[in-house]
Design an enzyme around this catalytic site. Structure first.
Site, PDB file in Angstrom:
ATOM      1  N   ARG A  94       3.890 -17.723 -22.086  1.00  0.00           N
ATOM      2  CA  ARG A  94       3.099 -17.655 -22.851  1.00  0.00           C
ATOM      3  C   ARG A  94       2.556 -15.850 -22.712  1.00  0.00           C
ATOM      4  NH1 ARG A  94      -1.661 -17.678 -20.922  1.00  0.00           N
ATOM      5  NH2 ARG A  94      -2.105 -18.592 -19.035  1.00  0.00           N
ATOM      6  N   GLY A  95       1.752 -15.628 -24.217  1.00  0.00           N
ATOM      7  CA  GLY A  95       0.723 -14.778 -24.137  1.00  0.00           C
ATOM      8  C   GLY A  95      -1.159 -15.461 -23.878  1.00  0.00           C
ATOM      9  N   GLY A  96      -1.483 -13.962 -23.571  1.00  0.00           N
ATOM     10  CA  GLY A  96      -2.478 -14.455 -22.605  1.00  0.00           C
ATOM     11  C   GLY A  96      -2.513 -14.143 -20.881  1.00  0.00           C
ATOM     12  N   VAL A 104      -4.567 -16.093 -17.367  1.00  0.00           N
ATOM     13  CA  VAL A 104      -4.798 -16.826 -16.402  1.00  0.00           C
ATOM     14  C   VAL A 104      -5.602 -17.931 -17.176  1.00  0.00           C
ATOM     15  CG1 VAL A 104      -6.707 -16.686 -14.487  1.00  0.00           C
ATOM     16  CG2 VAL A 104      -4.896 -17.569 -13.880  1.00  0.00           C
ATOM     17  N   LEU A 160      -6.238 -21.242 -26.180  1.00  0.00           N
ATOM     18  CA  LEU A 160      -5.138 -20.773 -26.559  1.00  0.00           C
ATOM     19  C   LEU A 160      -4.067 -19.761 -26.028  1.00  0.00           C
ATOM     20  CD1 LEU A 160      -6.697 -21.513 -28.686  1.00  0.00           C
ATOM     21  CD2 LEU A 160      -5.749 -20.511 -30.924  1.00  0.00           C
ATOM     22  N   CYS A 218      -9.091 -16.700 -18.471  1.00  0.00           N
ATOM     23  CA  CYS A 218      -8.501 -15.350 -19.656  1.00  0.00           C
ATOM     24  C   CYS A 218      -8.418 -14.538 -19.118  1.00  0.00           C
ATOM     25  CB  CYS A 218      -8.848 -15.910 -20.887  1.00  0.00           C
ATOM     26  SG  CYS A 218      -9.028 -17.745 -21.753  1.00  0.00           S
TER      27      CYS A 218
END
Length: 225
Positions: free
Chosen positions: A69-71, A73, A159, A189
């Site tokens: 996924r994007g992002g 931790v 998200l 994040c």
């Protein structure tokens, strides 16, 4: 456009769920109904594609899982509602930026059900609340205080999405009533010192299953529109 089929999975293993999302996405056809999976996970830290090892400060006994996924931790655990929309964006007729906006809007509308005001922060996907007054309806305005866009805010929803061949998986997390201590073991994040909250800590008594029900309704309305 086929409707959105909502499944409530209960507490499920994170890796098993990701594998199931990937399989569904790989096998779906042009007429496959879009789906929304609502669930909880046992404690786990997940790293996004951009995740840096130094943002995991002290995982301890909680496993750290690399994902696509994007992002950066984040943490998942009991008392947190996970929402995984499996949407064919090409068929739905909107792009990724609009998709992210609709995810965030669904969280904002879910929080509003409990009279909590959710806020967006530019270039920091997710939803935040005012720590001093989560129920204030005043917009975030003016210059960023001391260059810190998160000053006075707590993150309540994260998200992280993946889009493959126009189809989405992974999704969002909404903190309801959970043990927040594991967030102190990471830079959430990727932001050192970012405060993380849940509905319980800001004074809202709500069961995760009730929040999941409302979130599912909001996502169903926004993603099918």
């Amino acid at each position: 456009m086929p409707g959105l089929a909502i499944s409530r999975l209960g507490r499920v293993d994170y890796l098993t769920t990701v594998a199931a999302m990937q399989q569904f996405s790989a096998e779906r056809g042009p007429d496959s109904p879009d789906q929304l999976w609502l669930c909880e996970h046992a404690p786990v830290f997940t790293q996004g594609l951009a995740g840096k090892a130094e943002h995991v400060l002290a995982a301890g006994e909680i496993p750290v899982v690399q994902t696509n996924r994007g992002g950066q931790v984040t943490y998942h655990g009991p008392g947190q509602v996970m929402a995984y929309p499996l949407i064919d964006l090409q068929r739905a007729g909107y792009y990724v930026k609009e998709y992210v906006y609709r995810l965030e809007e669904a969280v904002i509308r879910t929080l509003a059900h409990w009279n909590v005001t959710g806020h967006r922060v530019a270039s920091a996907p997710g939803i935040y609340v005012r720590l001093d007054d989560p129920f204030s309806h005043a917009a975030l305005t003016g210059p960023v205080p001391d260059g810190d866009p998160f000053r006075g805010l707590g993150k309540i929803s994260a998200l992280g999405i993946k889009v493959h061949r126009h189809c989405t998986y992974h999704g969002l997390a909404l903190n309801v009533a959970m043990d927040l201590e594991p967030y102190a073991r990471i830079n959430p994040c990727g932001y050192a010192g970012l405060k993380t909250v849940d509905l319980h800590t800001i004074g809202v008594q709500a069961a995760p299953e009730d929040v999941a029900e409302v979130l599912g309704q909001k996502l169903g309305a926004l993603l099918s529109a």
